[in-house]
Scaffold this active site. Structure first.
Site, PDB file in Angstrom:
ATOM      1  CG  ASP A 145      -1.986  -1.167   1.051  1.00 15.41           C
ATOM      2  OD1 ASP A 145      -2.444  -1.330   0.025  1.00 15.41           O
ATOM      3  OD2 ASP A 145      -2.380  -1.573   2.361  1.00 15.41           O
ATOM      4  CG  ASP A 159      -6.961  -1.385  -1.552  1.00  9.98           C
ATOM      5  OD1 ASP A 159      -7.085  -2.620  -1.518  1.00  9.98           O
ATOM      6  OD2 ASP A 159      -5.926  -0.855  -0.864  1.00  9.98           O
TER       7      ASP A 159
END
Length: 196
Positions: A145, A159
């Site tokens: 991330d 995401d």
């Protein structure tokens, strides 16, 4: 036999004197689905490789002032860092979800449905690739991330794909548009067809 608008159908015998016809996706709709999925998985993976290469050991980088920053982190859990102790279970669930989306995509005649399902698959598989190939090993890999908003968990391109894909699917459901592109509330009954 062809369905309306030249859509191929799948004939299934549900009993004596009854045939159930289920619409199959048009090649063009399935091509949209596949193209969106493959393209977005590729973008997600390239973005993660670049993030690891340029952000590892570096301080946060501002992209849009304090609104959007680049901050590298590794997530063993699901979205929003939930279930960090269940990486294996989350990976297995992602594998099942991939099969379900692929199965449903066979019926997606609507181009909006095709795009939504393609984005959903890209999001699921973008993070699934990380879980299979990244440390600490297959089925237990941590997801990369690197996008950070104020007061929001760090996330990635996959995401974003999941959220946009789910949004498009919910939009179609709320509009009453089925996978074949027809609107449920306007579906003609056999009696209505006989009258017209």
């Amino acid at each position: 036999m062809q369905a309306a608008r030249g859509t191929p159908v799948d004939h299934r015998d549900d009993g004596p004197g009854h045939t159930n016809e289920r619409l199959l996706a048009k090649p063009s709709s399935w091509l949209i689905f596949a193209t969106v999925a493959v393209t977005m998985v590729a973008i997600d993976q390239v973005a993660k490789v670049l993030a690891v290469r340029h952000l590892a050991g570096e301080p946060d980088r501002e992209v849009v002032g304090e609104l959007l920053k680049l901050h590298l982190t590794y997530n063993p859990g699901a979205a929003f860092s939930l279930g960090t102790r269940f990486t294996l279970a989350i990976t297995c669930l992602a594998c099942v979800a991939t099969l379900v989306v692929l199965w449903v995509s066979r019926r997606a005649v609507s181009k909006v449905w095709a795009v939504g399902l393609g984005l959903l698959l890209a999001g699921i598989d973008g993070n699934l690739v990380d879980r299979m190939v990244r440390e600490p090993g297959p089925f237990k890999g941590h997801v990369v991330d690197f996008l950070m908003l104020p007061n929001w968990p760090v996330f990635n391109v996959a995401d974003i794909c999941i959220n946009v894909g789910v949004g498009l699917i919910l939009l179609q459901v709320l509009r009453g548009v089925s996978l074949d592109g027809s609107k449920a509330e306007k579906a003609a009954t056999p009696e209505t067809q006989e009258e017209s």
